[in-house]
Motif scaffolding. Structure first.
Motif, PDB file in Angstrom:
ATOM      1  N   ASP A  80       0.817  -1.213   0.000  1.00 33.46           N
ATOM      2  CA  ASP A  80       0.000   0.000   0.000  1.00 33.46           C
ATOM      3  C   ASP A  80       0.852   1.266   0.000  1.00 33.46           C
ATOM      4  O   ASP A  80       1.879   1.346   0.679  1.00 33.46           O
ATOM      5  N   GLY A  82      -0.169   5.130   0.666  1.00 34.14           N
ATOM      6  CA  GLY A  82      -1.118   6.185   0.970  1.00 34.14           C
ATOM      7  C   GLY A  82      -2.570   5.780   0.951  1.00 34.14           C
ATOM      8  O   GLY A  82      -3.446   6.635   0.809  1.00 34.14           O
ATOM      9  N   SER A  83      -2.858   4.494   1.080  1.00 33.03           N
ATOM     10  CA  SER A  83      -4.237   3.962   1.094  1.00 33.03           C
ATOM     11  C   SER A  83      -4.965   4.126  -0.241  1.00 33.03           C
ATOM     12  O   SER A  83      -6.160   3.889  -0.323  1.00 33.03           O
ATOM     13  N   ILE A  84      -4.236   4.525  -1.287  1.00 32.64           N
ATOM     14  CA  ILE A  84      -4.858   4.802  -2.583  1.00 32.64           C
ATOM     15  C   ILE A  84      -4.464   3.796  -3.646  1.00 32.64           C
ATOM     16  O   ILE A  84      -5.274   3.380  -4.470  1.00 32.64           O
ATOM     17  N   ILE A  85      -3.217   3.366  -3.623  1.00 40.71           N
ATOM     18  CA  ILE A  85      -2.721   2.486  -4.672  1.00 40.71           C
ATOM     19  C   ILE A  85      -1.676   1.560  -4.076  1.00 40.71           C
ATOM     20  O   ILE A  85      -1.106   1.833  -3.005  1.00 40.71           O
ATOM     21  N   PRO A 155      -6.828   0.963  -9.232  1.00 43.98           N
ATOM     22  CA  PRO A 155      -6.882   1.689  -7.952  1.00 43.98           C
ATOM     23  C   PRO A 155      -8.088   1.322  -7.083  1.00 43.98           C
ATOM     24  O   PRO A 155      -7.956   1.147  -5.869  1.00 43.98           O
ATOM     25  N   VAL A 156      -9.262   1.214  -7.693  1.00 39.01           N
ATOM     26  CA  VAL A 156     -10.461   0.902  -6.906  1.00 39.01           C
ATOM     27  C   VAL A 156     -10.359  -0.494  -6.297  1.00 39.01           C
ATOM     28  O   VAL A 156     -10.767  -0.712  -5.137  1.00 39.01           O
ATOM     29  N   HIS A 158      -7.724  -1.843  -5.276  1.00 38.61           N
ATOM     30  CA  HIS A 158      -6.858  -1.678  -4.100  1.00 38.61           C
ATOM     31  C   HIS A 158      -7.623  -1.036  -2.946  1.00 38.61           C
ATOM     32  O   HIS A 158      -7.462  -1.451  -1.782  1.00 38.61           O
ATOM     33  N   TRP A 159      -8.433  -0.015  -3.233  1.00 37.69           N
ATOM     34  CA  TRP A 159      -9.231   0.608  -2.166  1.00 37.69           C
ATOM     35  C   TRP A 159     -10.056  -0.427  -1.415  1.00 37.69           C
ATOM     36  O   TRP A 159     -10.147  -0.395  -0.195  1.00 37.69           O
ATOM     37  N   GLY A 165      -5.789  -0.445   1.686  1.00 36.56           N
ATOM     38  CA  GLY A 165      -6.721   0.365   0.904  1.00 36.56           C
ATOM     39  C   GLY A 165      -7.713   1.056   1.832  1.00 36.56           C
ATOM     40  O   GLY A 165      -8.151   0.480   2.836  1.00 36.56           O
ATOM     41  N   TRP A 166      -8.087   2.284   1.514  1.00 38.24           N
ATOM     42  CA  TRP A 166      -8.835   3.077   2.490  1.00 38.24           C
ATOM     43  C   TRP A 166     -10.232   2.541   2.756  1.00 38.24           C
ATOM     44  O   TRP A 166     -10.717   2.611   3.897  1.00 38.24           O
ATOM     45  N   TYR A 380     -16.090   8.450  -8.255  1.00 37.54           N
ATOM     46  CA  TYR A 380     -14.773   8.390  -8.891  1.00 37.54           C
ATOM     47  C   TYR A 380     -14.874   7.787 -10.290  1.00 37.54           C
ATOM     48  O   TYR A 380     -14.338   8.335 -11.267  1.00 37.54           O
TER      49      TYR A 380
END
Length: 450
Positions: A80, A82-85, A155-156, A158-159, A165-166, A380
């Protein structure tokens, strides 16, 4: 997807041949869903667009597979950032993965997890294609898939499923893809069609399915493949959760099909085969995020509610004026939203996690988390997909010429037709009887029996 399991070194999992074999079978079932979707969509369009519709799904198998190996798996499930990617150099090209290396906390190899997730990544952009039938350049569509999975799907994923992921950390429940797959694809479809506009003749010309048997075949194969899609998402069945998901998949799909048909009979007076197929798919979509959190009775409720609401939603395109050719928005976006939010009501706290919904004493906490996940992914995907479509439309163009759309996109884009009617009618060519020399009688034609 289930959360990762942290284990002590002494308790580290060992490779399970049973779980590995099970997951490879599930991966093959999910792969089958993409050509099944092609049949489902292909039967719903007019004859002149059949091959193009099949190809819009089928090409995803080629493009996304290569991108997944090159960098997609790393972006979605790498370390991970930054919790984004995510990003892990070992996952690039799948070159740094040991043959017997296990996926974190599980009893299956990393390669098996990677190929299972690959099939999800392949299917998701193919779902979008149904909204764009009859009017998109094939080259532009292929480029759109390439860009879309890179900046939206990876990315999604990963979220929602990647460790760190956030949405994963927030506690959003998405067992097998209500947000990452169906809301993601449905919102993308809406974003693109708002940019490229309506088909020629929308709301004026009849645009009925050309082959309902093909639609039913596709729906049946989707239903079959969905058991791998859903039950396989627990990555094994040592604790019975995958079995619960299997049962709930069947139950919710049946309930949704019956609910859609009931609504259709009351609203329009008929039970249609298209309604049966669409209702089944709506149920499959809705139970995808929820099936590991609800009981079989809850699955009936999820399926029935989704069946009615999705049946109602497909008519919105005529009222609101957006041309969603094959009801991707009405079935996948709405079905994904319904299934994801109903977790906040029907989660029992006794299957995949201890999170409880409102009806089981959990209050509104889980519903709030689900709403955040739903609307974050929806917004998004909608915005970024519209931007991608706009950029492509203004550069290489997204739509075929109007005359080509009217005459048939199959011939223009693929130089083929789905059906050969040149020999229609049966029988051999007529035989001419020549009059005898010196006579004036006109020749007569007789057909030779085939």
């Amino acid at each position: 997807m289930p959360p990762g399991i942290t284990t002590l070194a002494a308790d580290a999992p060992t490779l399970s041949a049973a779980n590995t074999g099970f997951m490879l079978i599930c991966s093959a079932l999910v792969m089958l869903m993409t050509p099944a979707l092609a049949f489902f969509y292909g039967g719903m369009v007019r004859v002149k667009s059949t091959l193009n519709m099949l190809m819009m799904s089928f090409i995803s198998l080629g493009i996304v597979t290569i991108l997944w190996v090159l960098y997609g798996f790393s972006l979605a499930f790498g370390t991970d950032a930054g919790s984004i990617i995510g990003w892990s150099q070992d996952f690039v090209g799948l070159s740094g993965i040991g043959v017997t290396e296990l996926w974190d906390g599980y009893t299956i190899p990393v390669y098996v997890f990677a190929v299972f997730q690959l099939m999800f990544a392949v299917l998701t952009p193919a779902l979008i294609s149904g909204a764009l039938a009859d009017r998109v350049k094939f080259t532009s569509w292929a480029l759109f898939i390439t860009l879309w999975v890179t900046v939206v799907y990876f990315p999604v994923a990963h979220w929602v499923w990647g460790a760190g992921g956030w949405l994963f950390e927030l506690g959003v429940i998405d067992f097998a893809g209500g947000t990452a797959v169906h809301i993601n694809a449905g919102a993308a479809a809406l974003g693109v069609i708002l940019v490229i506009g309506k088909r020629v003749g929308f709301k004026k010309d009849p645009m009925r399915p050309h082959s309902l048997p093909l639609v039913m075949l596709g729906a049946g194969l989707l239903w079959f493949g969905w058991f791998g899609f859903n039950a396989g998402s627990w990555l094994g069945n040592d604790d019975g959760v995958g079995a619960v998901m299997f049962v709930n998949t069947q139950v919710a799909t049946a309930a949704a099909m019956l609910a859609w048909l009931g609504y259709e009979k009351l609203r329009h007076g008929s039970f249609t085969t298209l309604g049966a197929a669409s209702g089944a798919v709506a149920g499959l979509v809705a139970i995808t995020p929820a099936g590991g959190a609800v009981s079989p009775l809850g699955a009936i409720a999820v399926g029935a509610i989704a069946g009615v609401l999705c049946a109602m939603a497909v008519g919105l395109k005529y009222k609101l004026g957006y041309d969603d050719s094959l009801d991707v928005v009405g079935v996948h976006l709405v079905g994904g939203v319904v299934g994801s939010l109903l977790i906040g009501f029907f989660a029992t706290g006794g299957v995949q996690s201890d999170a409880k919904g409102l009806f089981y004493g959990g209050g509104l906490d889980q519903l709030g988390k689900q709403a955040v996940g739903v609307f974050a992914v929806l917004a998004y995907s909608l915005v970024v997909s519209a931007i991608l479509a706009f950029l492509l439309d203004k550069t290489i163009g997204m739509r075929v010429e109007e005359d080509d759309e009217v005459s048939g996109i199959d011939q223009v884009e693929h130089a083929e037709t789905a059906y050969d009617f040149s020999g229609a009618g049966g029988g051999a060519a007529p035989r001419t009887t020549t009059p005898a020399p010196g006579t004036t009688a006109a020749p007569t034609n007789k057909k030779v029996d085939a």
